[in-house]
Structure formats: structure tokens, C-alpha cells
Design a protein around this motif. Structure first.
Motif, PDB file in Angstrom:
ATOM      1  N   GLN A 128      -4.170 -28.414 -12.244  1.00 60.92           N
ATOM      2  CA  GLN A 128      -3.439 -29.496 -11.227  1.00 60.92           C
ATOM      3  C   GLN A 128      -3.519 -28.667  -9.818  1.00 60.92           C
ATOM      4  N   LEU A 129      -4.148 -29.287  -8.827  1.00 59.80           N
ATOM      5  CA  LEU A 129      -4.159 -28.766  -7.613  1.00 59.80           C
ATOM      6  C   LEU A 129      -3.020 -29.116  -6.735  1.00 59.80           C
ATOM      7  N   GLY A 130      -2.117 -30.108  -7.027  1.00 60.96           N
ATOM      8  CA  GLY A 130      -0.902 -30.221  -6.381  1.00 60.96           C
ATOM      9  C   GLY A 130      -0.737 -31.982  -6.058  1.00 60.96           C
ATOM     10  N   ALA A 131       0.218 -31.990  -5.319  1.00 62.66           N
ATOM     11  CA  ALA A 131       0.521 -33.451  -4.763  1.00 62.66           C
ATOM     12  C   ALA A 131       0.838 -33.486  -3.333  1.00 62.66           C
ATOM     13  N   SER A 132       0.487 -34.637  -2.738  1.00 58.78           N
ATOM     14  CA  SER A 132       0.867 -34.805  -1.422  1.00 58.78           C
ATOM     15  C   SER A 132       2.125 -35.034  -1.024  1.00 58.78           C
ATOM     16  N   GLU A 133       2.672 -35.265   0.206  1.00 60.47           N
ATOM     17  CA  GLU A 133       3.933 -35.778   0.572  1.00 60.47           C
ATOM     18  C   GLU A 133       4.215 -37.097   0.007  1.00 60.47           C
ATOM     19  N   TRP A 134       5.299 -37.538  -0.237  1.00 60.29           N
ATOM     20  CA  TRP A 134       5.442 -39.124  -0.448  1.00 60.29           C
ATOM     21  C   TRP A 134       5.257 -39.928   1.035  1.00 60.29           C
ATOM     22  N   LYS A 135       4.590 -41.196   1.013  1.00 60.23           N
ATOM     23  CA  LYS A 135       4.230 -41.791   2.174  1.00 60.23           C
ATOM     24  C   LYS A 135       4.977 -43.238   1.639  1.00 60.23           C
ATOM     25  N   PRO A 136       5.337 -43.607   2.846  1.00 64.53           N
ATOM     26  CA  PRO A 136       6.207 -44.968   2.615  1.00 64.53           C
ATOM     27  C   PRO A 136       4.842 -46.264   2.735  1.00 64.53           C
ATOM     28  N   LEU A 137       4.952 -47.250   2.347  1.00 63.69           N
ATOM     29  CA  LEU A 137       3.983 -48.212   2.362  1.00 63.69           C
ATOM     30  C   LEU A 137       4.577 -49.331   3.261  1.00 63.69           C
ATOM     31  N   THR A 138       4.150 -49.781   4.213  1.00 61.15           N
ATOM     32  CA  THR A 138       4.727 -50.848   5.026  1.00 61.15           C
ATOM     33  C   THR A 138       3.826 -52.240   5.023  1.00 61.15           C
ATOM     34  N   ASP A 139       4.323 -53.377   5.402  1.00 60.59           N
ATOM     35  CA  ASP A 139       3.553 -54.399   5.646  1.00 60.59           C
ATOM     36  C   ASP A 139       2.553 -54.110   6.530  1.00 60.59           C
ATOM     37  N   GLU A 140       2.786 -53.548   7.544  1.00 60.17           N
ATOM     38  CA  GLU A 140       1.766 -53.153   8.603  1.00 60.17           C
ATOM     39  C   GLU A 140       0.471 -52.295   8.136  1.00 60.17           C
ATOM     40  N   ASP A 141       0.971 -51.397   7.170  1.00 60.05           N
ATOM     41  CA  ASP A 141      -0.457 -50.851   6.578  1.00 60.05           C
ATOM     42  C   ASP A 141      -1.148 -51.726   5.819  1.00 60.05           C
ATOM     43  N   ILE A 142      -0.639 -52.543   5.124  1.00 57.51           N
ATOM     44  CA  ILE A 142      -1.338 -53.536   4.297  1.00 57.51           C
ATOM     45  C   ILE A 142      -2.292 -54.655   5.062  1.00 57.51           C
ATOM     46  N   VAL A 143      -1.581 -54.922   6.184  1.00 56.61           N
ATOM     47  CA  VAL A 143      -2.403 -55.942   7.216  1.00 56.61           C
ATOM     48  C   VAL A 143      -3.439 -55.233   7.993  1.00 56.61           C
ATOM     49  N   ARG A 144      -3.097 -53.994   8.331  1.00 56.02           N
ATOM     50  CA  ARG A 144      -4.289 -53.286   9.038  1.00 56.02           C
ATOM     51  C   ARG A 144      -5.551 -53.117   8.127  1.00 56.02           C
ATOM     52  N   PHE A 145      -5.305 -52.792   6.861  1.00 58.80           N
ATOM     53  CA  PHE A 145      -6.213 -52.851   5.532  1.00 58.80           C
ATOM     54  C   PHE A 145      -7.045 -53.851   5.494  1.00 58.80           C
ATOM     55  N   ALA A 146      -6.141 -54.943   5.538  1.00 55.68           N
ATOM     56  CA  ALA A 146      -6.616 -56.347   5.461  1.00 55.68           C
ATOM     57  C   ALA A 146      -7.669 -56.733   6.340  1.00 55.68           C
TER      58      ALA A 146
END
Length: 155
Positions: free
Chosen positions: A20-38
Motif C-alpha cells: 500500500q502506498l497510502g491514501a490522500s486526504e478526504w475531499k468533499p464532493l459538491t454539486d459545483e464539482d459535478i457540474v464543472r465535470f459535466a
């Protein structure tokens, strides 16, 4: 910031094979993140971008991230986990297998965890098979489980 796994050249890479190399920090998922990806992809399916319809009709109750959003986060979060030294280039070479076992819901938190499964020698470098999971906080299944290939190229 989580402690990074530092990889010093080919010997350092070989030393962490199978680990295992590790894990990142927890990131919040927002509607804005989803819309930017869309907007970036042109995929405006209602389960991603229509909060009111999701409340009424979706089994998830809220918008969910595109599966490819989860895949795309692997490359960006990889270098939050790992610091690579002594290579001329680190290239994302592709994917062998990708699955989306659970939804990544708006309002949830996610992170990347990485395991270096195996290494294969290639001309001028080594190819690494990484097992990448986009984990969802508090959920037993990841939003994305992928076999990722990175190429570590010598100077």
C-alpha cells in the motif's frame, strides 16, 4: 496533509512493490464539482446535474458524480500520496480494468488509496500496475476501483 510515500528512483520503486502506498486526504464532493465535470465532458444526464429531479426520482436522492469523474481524480490525487524522485518522466499509460461499485453522492467525502501491485521492466524504465480505489467515507464499497498503469521512465 497526509505523509507522502517518497520513492527514490528504481530501487525505491522496487522496494515498495506489493505494498500500500497510502491514501490522500478526504475531499468533499459538491454539486459545483459535478457540474464543472459535466461542462468539461458535455455529459449533463439528470442524475448528475438536476438536484430537484434527483430528490423526486433518483434512488440516491441527490446528484451523483460521473463515474469518469472518479477515474479522473486518480491522476490528480496520485501525487498527493506519492513523491517520485529520480525519474525523467512519470506517465499515465492507461487502465486495464475499471469498475464503479458504489455511487459517489454529492455532499459525501472521498479519497484515493493506492497499492503498487507489480512492476514490469520496459525499455528505458518500468511499468507499474497500481490498484486504485476512490473510497467514499463511511461506505463499504469504493466509488471507483481501477487497475492503473503508470510508466516510470529513466533519465
Amino acid at each position: 496533509m497526509a505523509n507522502k510515500t517518497i520513492i527514490e528512483g528504481l530501487d525505491g520503486l522496487r522496494a515498495v512493490a506489493g505494498q500500500q502506498l497510502g491514501a490522500s486526504e478526504w475531499k468533499p464532493l459538491t454539486d459545483e464539482d459535478i457540474v464543472r465535470f459535466a461542462e468539461a465532458t458535455g455529459d449533463f444526464q439528470w442524475i448528475h446535474v438536476d438536484r430537484e429531479r434527483c430528490k423526486r426520482e433518483s434512488p440516491f436522492g441527490v446528484p451523483i458524480a460521473h463515474g469518469y469523474f472518479s477515474v479522473s481524480r486518480i491522476a490528480g490525487l496520485f501525487f498527493e500520496i506519492v513523491e517520485v524522485r529520480g525519474f525523467a518522466l512519470v506517465l499515465n499509460y492507461g487502465l486495464n480494468k475499471v469498475r464503479f461499485p458504489a455511487p459517489l453522492k454529492s455532499g459525501s467525502r472521498y479519497r484515493l488509496s493506492i497499492e503498487l501491485k507489480e512492476l514490469k521492466d520496459i525499455p528505458k524504465g518500468v511499468e507499474a500496475l497500481l490498484l486504485a480505489n476512490i473510497e467514499v467515507e463511511g461506505q463499504p464499497k469504493p466509488a471507483c476501483a481501477a487497475e492503473v498503469l503508470y510508466r516510470f521512465m529513466s533519465a
